[in-house]
Design a protein around this motif. Structure first.
Motif, PDB file in Angstrom:
ATOM      1  N   LEU A  77       5.650  16.395  -5.087  1.00 12.80           N
ATOM      2  CA  LEU A  77       5.762  15.736  -6.392  1.00 12.80           C
ATOM      3  C   LEU A  77       5.049  16.541  -7.465  1.00 12.80           C
ATOM      4  N   PRO A  89      14.343   4.208   0.505  1.00 16.69           N
ATOM      5  CA  PRO A  89      14.345   4.512   1.933  1.00 16.69           C
ATOM      6  C   PRO A  89      13.961   3.302   2.785  1.00 16.69           C
ATOM      7  N   PHE A 101      -5.844   4.553   3.425  1.00 18.17           N
ATOM      8  CA  PHE A 101      -5.776   3.089   3.444  1.00 18.17           C
ATOM      9  C   PHE A 101      -6.059   2.529   4.830  1.00 18.17           C
ATOM     10  N   HIS A 139      11.668   7.373  -3.579  1.00 14.25           N
ATOM     11  CA  HIS A 139      11.026   7.842  -2.344  1.00 14.25           C
ATOM     12  C   HIS A 139      10.527   6.716  -1.457  1.00 14.25           C
ATOM     13  N   ILE A 140      10.210   5.579  -2.038  1.00 10.03           N
ATOM     14  CA  ILE A 140       9.604   4.515  -1.233  1.00 10.03           C
ATOM     15  C   ILE A 140      10.567   3.337  -1.068  1.00 10.03           C
ATOM     16  N   TYR A 174       4.479   6.864   4.882  1.00 11.03           N
ATOM     17  CA  TYR A 174       5.867   6.595   4.528  1.00 11.03           C
ATOM     18  C   TYR A 174       6.695   6.625   5.809  1.00 11.03           C
ATOM     19  N   GLU A 226       1.083   1.989  -3.509  1.00  9.79           N
ATOM     20  CA  GLU A 226      -0.198   2.486  -4.015  1.00  9.79           C
ATOM     21  C   GLU A 226      -0.405   3.927  -3.581  1.00  9.79           C
ATOM     22  N   ALA A 227      -0.077   4.169  -2.299  1.00  7.70           N
ATOM     23  CA  ALA A 227      -0.242   5.535  -1.798  1.00  7.70           C
ATOM     24  C   ALA A 227       0.617   6.495  -2.617  1.00  7.70           C
ATOM     25  N   SER A 228       1.848   6.059  -2.934  1.00 14.45           N
ATOM     26  CA  SER A 228       2.724   6.963  -3.667  1.00 14.45           C
ATOM     27  C   SER A 228       2.246   7.135  -5.101  1.00 14.45           C
ATOM     28  N   ALA A 229       1.656   6.066  -5.654  1.00 16.54           N
ATOM     29  CA  ALA A 229       1.126   6.189  -7.024  1.00 16.54           C
ATOM     30  C   ALA A 229       0.034   7.248  -7.057  1.00 16.54           C
ATOM     31  N   ILE A 230      -0.818   7.228  -6.043  1.00 17.76           N
ATOM     32  CA  ILE A 230      -1.887   8.224  -5.998  1.00 17.76           C
ATOM     33  C   ILE A 230      -1.313   9.611  -5.694  1.00 17.76           C
ATOM     34  N   ASP A 231      -0.261   9.616  -4.852  1.00 16.58           N
ATOM     35  CA  ASP A 231       0.364  10.904  -4.519  1.00 16.58           C
ATOM     36  C   ASP A 231       1.084  11.511  -5.716  1.00 16.58           C
ATOM     37  N   GLY A 232       1.332  10.685  -6.724  1.00 17.68           N
ATOM     38  CA  GLY A 232       1.899  11.277  -7.932  1.00 17.68           C
ATOM     39  C   GLY A 232       3.305  10.818  -8.262  1.00 17.68           C
ATOM     40  N   ALA A 233       3.790   9.736  -7.604  1.00 19.40           N
ATOM     41  CA  ALA A 233       5.151   9.280  -7.904  1.00 19.40           C
ATOM     42  C   ALA A 233       5.134   8.350  -9.101  1.00 19.40           C
ATOM     43  N   ASP A 292       0.820  -1.222   0.000  1.00 22.42           N
ATOM     44  CA  ASP A 292       0.000   0.000   0.000  1.00 22.42           C
ATOM     45  C   ASP A 292       0.854   1.272   0.000  1.00 22.42           C
ATOM     46  N   LEU A 293       2.152   1.137   0.387  1.00 20.26           N
ATOM     47  CA  LEU A 293       3.014   2.320   0.273  1.00 20.26           C
ATOM     48  C   LEU A 293       3.198   2.689  -1.194  1.00 20.26           C
ATOM     49  N   LYS A 346      -2.418   9.218 -10.360  1.00 19.26           N
ATOM     50  CA  LYS A 346      -2.074  10.552  -9.879  1.00 19.26           C
ATOM     51  C   LYS A 346      -2.826  11.636 -10.621  1.00 19.26           C
TER      52      LYS A 346
END
Lengths: 831, 377
Positions: free
Chosen positions: B107, A743, B86, A739-740, B92, A724-731, A721-722, B78
């Motif tokens: 971003l 790290p 979720f 970023h994911i 993160y 997925e979250a980043s995909a929605i956030d725009g990565a 889900d990290l 995006k």
């Protein structure tokens, strides 16, 4: 098993042991191990080997109760490291009883007490006749007349040492002599318009002129073979001797060894030699050319093809053309003449001696006695007769030293030996000097090559003005002599030494303090939590005794194999350590020697280079590969297996396999691949600029799979889900990784980074196998410098000092790693 | 302008193989602008898949998916103008609270000052101002979910998507967060789609509820309508706690009236009211199911004409109300809710009667409610 039965078995066992010892004593056969003249892994399979075996059989016939066995050291190493296996076996007390000694090694071997003095068996005061007259004759003793016959006058000093009381001790005996002469290919001479019987060079000027006349790269024809790299010091030796340079000599009075190869004659010799290699000239077509020689790695194969006019090589005092590069040439094709006369009016060449001595690790008197008989026999006239006979019977009669033919009853062949060869051998034997044989002179060649190498890389031979050129050469040789006196011969002015000791003390203090700090730091890091309930010592033991019992074997093994050597090593860093005999305390001199040794600093630089390439090729690719593999929608298992497979090949095999791939000839595997891609052949390990990368590539190849697997496991722990979250956030893809993914796996990346770094700093084995530090120190890393110091230069104290300094470099990394590990928790990956 | 429209939306896993799984079977749903729509249903009903298709985390196998006027089937997550919260927070771990919230804006190259302002505002709204520099590890579950909310808020998306956001919280925190999300909806005035399997959340939060089962929509309506007029037995049983009681039987006509009779024994005869009689007449003799919510029972005398006789299995006095689990002679299980503290002993006989104005009749075969027009909203 019941007790009575056990007793019965023990009794039976004792009986058997007793029985065997009786049979052994009855036969009383003594086995000795030897590096030469015995069947074993090192036995040769050519005519020379055949002759050796004949000598072996003759010895067995004469002494049926002594059985020489071949040397079990079958490890083969490159370059100067080639002598290391024997030294390592001496250090490990597994050396053969009879060991091979040549002049350049003799100083160190004797100085380090590796060789047993042969006092008991050699009487250099009396001749046999004198002894018989006095009734003191002993058949097992070698008297002066036999000794003089065996040991040529030039090497009398090399095989023996005079002690402070003026008594001479002998340490080894030669069994074979070689002298360097000039070989020339008559066909090539004719091709170049020279008369092979008259126009061969007699002086330096003629040599330069003749070589120039032959040199014609367009027609694939070259003047003379010349060493340019590490071998230059060896190739040029006869020129130095001819100019009367002392090279290395024992100082009057002090008896200390001093390098002298910067005297006037030496610089003139160096100038002549370097100009042969690289002086500018213009050929018939007006084309600018440099040098009249061929100095590439393939020089000898070009010689074998018959395209080179001249070379300096060894001829043997029994079988003249024993050298492989001339053994197949007929007298009609091959000319052998003395090395050309120098402006000094002399032609003095190098005498190479092969000898045997008794290793000091042999303690059994029976074996010592047997060893003496063996080494006395193999160089005796009886053995020589067997050798001559073998050669004659195999059709080599016309190539044998005529004197030996007459001596051993084959006079009829003496006339068939080419007169030129015969005279050359005789002249060379009489006008020759042994290689330097002072302490540490086994590395002389390598060190003496350095000023020449520098001269070539600076382009000194191309300087047309004689004064400037000679002045620069003089400078280079002065520096080299200073260095060699310091490092090899230990000649450093007292005030300089005082300064160095001060610096060394400071550095040592720093090293010591940082080690103490690190240990306390790690101790604190891993010490138990503060919440521990206080209980008495006995309460403690009562609660945890089982844990300590279970820990004991591991602790003991770590102590015995890690900490005990560490402690012993710490002491050795302050000793002039001798494997055999007393070691003297030298304070911080070892550290001083390291810190003021340019080679050490070169090795630091090379290590940095190695680390850089390791990071680039060993550390990074598995991360990238893992990221790619984790993106694969299917068949990822297949790819993982494919990438992991190389890891199943054991390390040494990987190295040796790649070493074959790196064959610099056009037939080399990698060069063939390049040829398909329309690239020319590369020299890989033999090219200074490619060698380091070429060493790392196999590591990258073998380490990719396992390294990648670790990261793949870690990547599985990154929650979906990290992403997925980043995909929605725009990565995007890269953003996600940056970023994911990175790290999240960063702790592992850091740990791996430290592992790779520490591994890279310590690496030595793979470099040793691939290049042994060459070409020209291009891959001479610290680990290797330690190895060389310990096992080639026999400076164990210095080696340990370097190890401590290396440890100091790694302290920071280790602390960081420990901190990381102490914080880590280990969990299984989520499926 | 940012309603969400699903037209014949399908999701099939491993299509064309024997493992083919139809997660969403061609659903039509119109979520209005600024509406709070709750997708509810049991595990595996396709509600999360539907939400993930809206988010763009799953590709729709067929059908149309529109956000506002735009068909977004092929638009990257995006670029859909959605934000998602979720179940596991998906914060993160290596970023601070502030960085977590700012990540999406960074971003998108939003100016720094604006990012800071938005993050601070969101933190203020959510009571996170004092923990902006902490890492998620140092936060409680409720705080983490608030950060996740904050991350969604700062983006100012057209549509908020919630995937069971409260499941990992304890009961008390759940109640509190429920209210906060509702409040947020009121203040942000945005379209929100909320997936849950918890019907309390569905009832309390949704403007409308979409009940799903096996990849199909069962009913879409306002919570109260779903409670009052479930269109089928599934919805009837799923919404309401404890769930609706189902009594299996059939209708018979006698003495000029209509009676619901238990099939097995015919002992309990319940006389229908006029409303039910009307429905029942058309289904005489057919197997029917009588649905009665626990709260629509009351205790009565044993000889009451509408009495159902049963034995107490378990009594759960909760104070304001008591739930009594009963077992009838023919084996039907009932749960009744009685007002106040009702003491009952296990095995004791108890007669209860349904409030016939509130009961529903279902077709036993199709599960559809009789009388109610079967039309989707």
């Amino acid at each position: 098993m019941c007790a009575s039965r056990l007793h019965f078995f023990l009794a039976l066992l004792l009986c058997k042991i007793a029985f065997f010892s009786i049979t052994v004593t009855a036969e009383s056969t003594v086995s000795i191990r030897t590096t030469d003249f015995a069947p074993g892994p090192d036995a040769l399979f050519n005519i020379a080997g055949k002759a050796e075996m004949a000598v072996y059989r003759a010895f067995r016939e004469k002494y049926p109760n002594i059985r020489p066995e071949g040397n079990s050291l079958s490890l083969k190493l490159e370059g100067p490291a080639g002598e290391a296996p024997l030294l390592m076996s001496i250090a490990g007390r597994t050396a053969p009883d009879v060991i091979h000694v040549n002049t350049r090694q003799s100083g160190s071997y004797i100085g380090r007490n590796f060789l047993l003095p042969l006092d008991e068996y050699i009487n250099s005061e009396q001749t046999a006749a004198e002894a018989k007259e006095l009734g003191e004759y002993d058949d097992n003793t070698m008297y002066r007349d036999e000794l003089e016959e065996r040991v040529r006058p030039q090497i009398w000093d090399a095989v023996s040492r005079v002690d402070s009381e003026g008594k001479r001790h002998f340490y080894f005996l030669p069994f074979s002599y070689f002298v360097r002469v000039m070989a020339y290919n008559k066909t090539v001479f004719q091709e170049a318009g020279l008369d092979p019987d008259k126009d061969y060079p007699k002086t330096w000027d003629e040599l330069a002129a003749v070589a120039q006349q032959i040199q014609n790269p367009r027609e694939d024809r070259y003047g003379i073979i010349l060493g340019k790299e590490g071998g230059a010091g060896w190739t040029s030796l006869p020129f130095f001797f001819s100019m009367g340079s002392k090279i290395v000599e024992r100082e009057e009075g002090t008896g200390k060894w001093v390098a002298r190869f910067n005297d006037a004659g030496a610089v003139q010799a160096a100038d002549f030699y370097s100009r042969l290699v690289d002086a500018p000239w213009t050929d018939e077509d007006g084309k600018q050319r440099y040098g009249v020689g061929m100095s590439s790695g393939e020089a000898w194969s070009i010689w074998d093809r018959g395209r080179i006019g001249m070379s300096l090589l060894y001829i043997n005092d029994i079988l003249i053309n024993a050298d492989d590069h001339i053994s197949s040439m007929s007298p009609g094709e091959l000319g052998l003449v003395p090395v050309p006369f120098a402006p000094s009016g002399q032609s003095i060449t190098e005498l190479h001696v092969r000898g045997l001595g008794v290793c000091a690790t042999t303690e059994d008197p029976e074996k010592i006695a047997a060893s003496w008989k063996f080494l006395r026999f193999v160089g005796s006239p009886a053995a020589e007769r067997v050798i001559v006979q073998t050669y004659v019977e195999n059709g080599y009669a016309s190539f044998i030293n005529p004197e030996k033919l007459v001596q051993h009853g084959y006079s009829e062949y003496a006339a068939t030996v080419p007169a030129q060869w015969k005279h050359t051998l005789k002249f060379a034997l009489e006008n020759s000097l042994p290689e330097p044989y002072g302490e540490n002179c086994q590395v002389y060649i390598e060190r003496a090559s350095k000023p020449l190498q520098s001269a070539f890389s600076e382009g000194v031979p191309r300087i047309t003005d004689d004064g400037t050129r000679l002045a620069r050469l003089q400078e280079l040789y002065d520096t080299a002599v200073k260095e060699i006196n310091e490092k090899m011969l230990g000649q450093i002015p007292e005030d300089e030494m005082v300064f160095r000791r001060k610096v060394a003390s400071a550095v040592m203090l720093l090293v010591a303090v940082s080690f103490v700090l690190m240990f306390t730091y790690i101790w604190r890091l891993f010490s138990g939590s503060e919440g521990e309930v206080k209980r008495g010592f006995f309460g403690w033991i009562k609660k945890y005794w089982l844990a300590y019992v279970l820990l004991a074997p591991a602790l003991a093994s770590i102590f015995v194999f890690n900490y005990y050597p560490l402690a012993v090593g710490a002491r050795m860093a302050f000793l002039d350590y001798n494997v055999i005999g007393e070691s003297t305390f030298v304070g911080v001199d070892n550290f001083a020697a390291v810190l003021f040794d340019s080679v050490f600093w070169v090795s630091v630089l090379r290590t940095a280079e190695y680390v850089f390439w390791s990071l680039l090729l060993v550390f990074l690719p598995p991360i990238i590969l893992a990221l790619c593999l984790s993106e694969l929608p299917r068949a990822s298992v297949l790819f993982r297996v494919l990438y992991y497979l190389p890891a199943l090949v054991s390390g040494l095999i990987v190295m040796l396999m790649w070493k074959m791939f790196f064959d610099p000839s056009e037939a080399g595997a990698l060069n063939q691949v390049l040829a398909i891609l329309d690239f020319g052949p590369q020299k890989w390990l033999q090219d200074k600029s490619q060698a380091m990368v070429s060493i790392i590539i196999p590591l990258a190849w073998a380490g990719m799979g396992p390294g990648c697997l670790i990261y793949l496991a870690a990547l599985k722990t990154v929650p979906e889900d990290l992403y997925e979250a980043s995909a929605i956030d725009g990565a995007g893809f890269l953003g996600r990784i940056w970023h994911i993914t990175l790290p999240t796996i960063r702790p592992l990346v850091m740990i791996q980074l430290i592992f790779v770094l520490i591994g890279a700093f310590q690496s030595a084995d793979n470099v040793l196998v691939m290049t042994a530090g060459g070409p020209d120190h291009a891959t001479h890393v610290i680990g290797l410098e330690i190895f060389y110091d310990a096992y080639v230069y026999l400076r164990f104290g210095v080696a340990i000092a370097i190890a401590w300094i290396l440890g100091f470099f790694l302290i920071g990394l280790t602390m960081f790693q420990m901190k990381r590990i102490s914080r880590m928790t280990f969990t299984t990956a989520k499926s | 302008m940012s309603g969400v429209t699903l037209k014949q939306l399908k999701k099939t896993y491993n299509p064309g193989t024997k493992d083919a799984f139809y997660a969403v079977k061609g659903i039509d749903l119109e979520i209005r602008d600024k509406e709070f729509m709750v997708l509810v249903g049991p595990s595996g009903c396709g509600k999360s898949t539907t939400l993930r298709m809206i988010a763009g985390l799953e590709e729709a196998s067929s059908g149309d998916l529109c956000i506002g006027d735009r068909r977004v089937n092929d638009v990257l997550p995006k670029n859909r103008g959605v934000a998602m919260v979720f179940q596991n927070y998906a914060l993160y771990p290596h970023m601070t609270v502030a960085d977590n919230m700012a990540f999406g804006l960074k971003l998108r190259k939003t100016p720094k000052a604006e990012i800071q302002q938005r993050v601070e505002q969101a933190a203020d709204t959510l009571g996170l101002s004092s923990m902006l520099n902490r890492k998620p590890k140092a936060l409680s579950g409720g705080q983490r979910q608030r950060v996740a909310l904050g991350r969604a808020i700062v983006r100012k998306p057209d549509v908020f998507l919630f995937d069971e956001p409260l499941s990992n919280l304890d009961a008390k925190m759940r109640v509190q967060m429920r209210a906060e999300i509702s409040k947020l909806h009121a203040s942000l005035n945005a379209t929100m789609i909320y997936v849950t399997h918890d019907q309390t959340e569905a009832m309390t939060m949704g403007d409308r509820i979409c009940v799903m089962k096996d990849g199909e929509i069962m009913q879409v309506d306002e919570p109260i309508n779903i409670y009052r007029n479930p269109t089928n037995m599934f919805t009837a049983g799923f919404i309401g706690l404890p769930q609706m009681n189902f009594l299996h039987g059939s209708v018979m006509e006698a003495d000029g009236g209509y009676y619901f009779v238990n099939q097995a024994t015919g002992v309990d005869r319940i006389e229908f009211t006029a409303r039910l009689g009307e429905i029942a007449r058309a289904h005489l003799g057919k197997p029917l199911v009588l649905g009665v919510r626990p709260e629509h029972f009351s205790a009565c005398e044993a000889d009451d004409p509408w009495a159902i006789h049963a034995r107490v299995e378990v009594g759960e006095p909760l104070g304001a109300e008591s739930f009594i689990h009963l077992s009838t002679a023919n084996g039907d299980k009932l749960v009744v809710r009685l007002v106040g503290i009702v003491q009952s002993n296990i095995g004791q006989s108890l007669s209860v009667k349904p409030n016939l104005d509130e009961v529903h009749l279902f077709d036993a075969e199709s599960g559809l409610r009789l009388e109610a027009p079967h039309v989707l909203a």
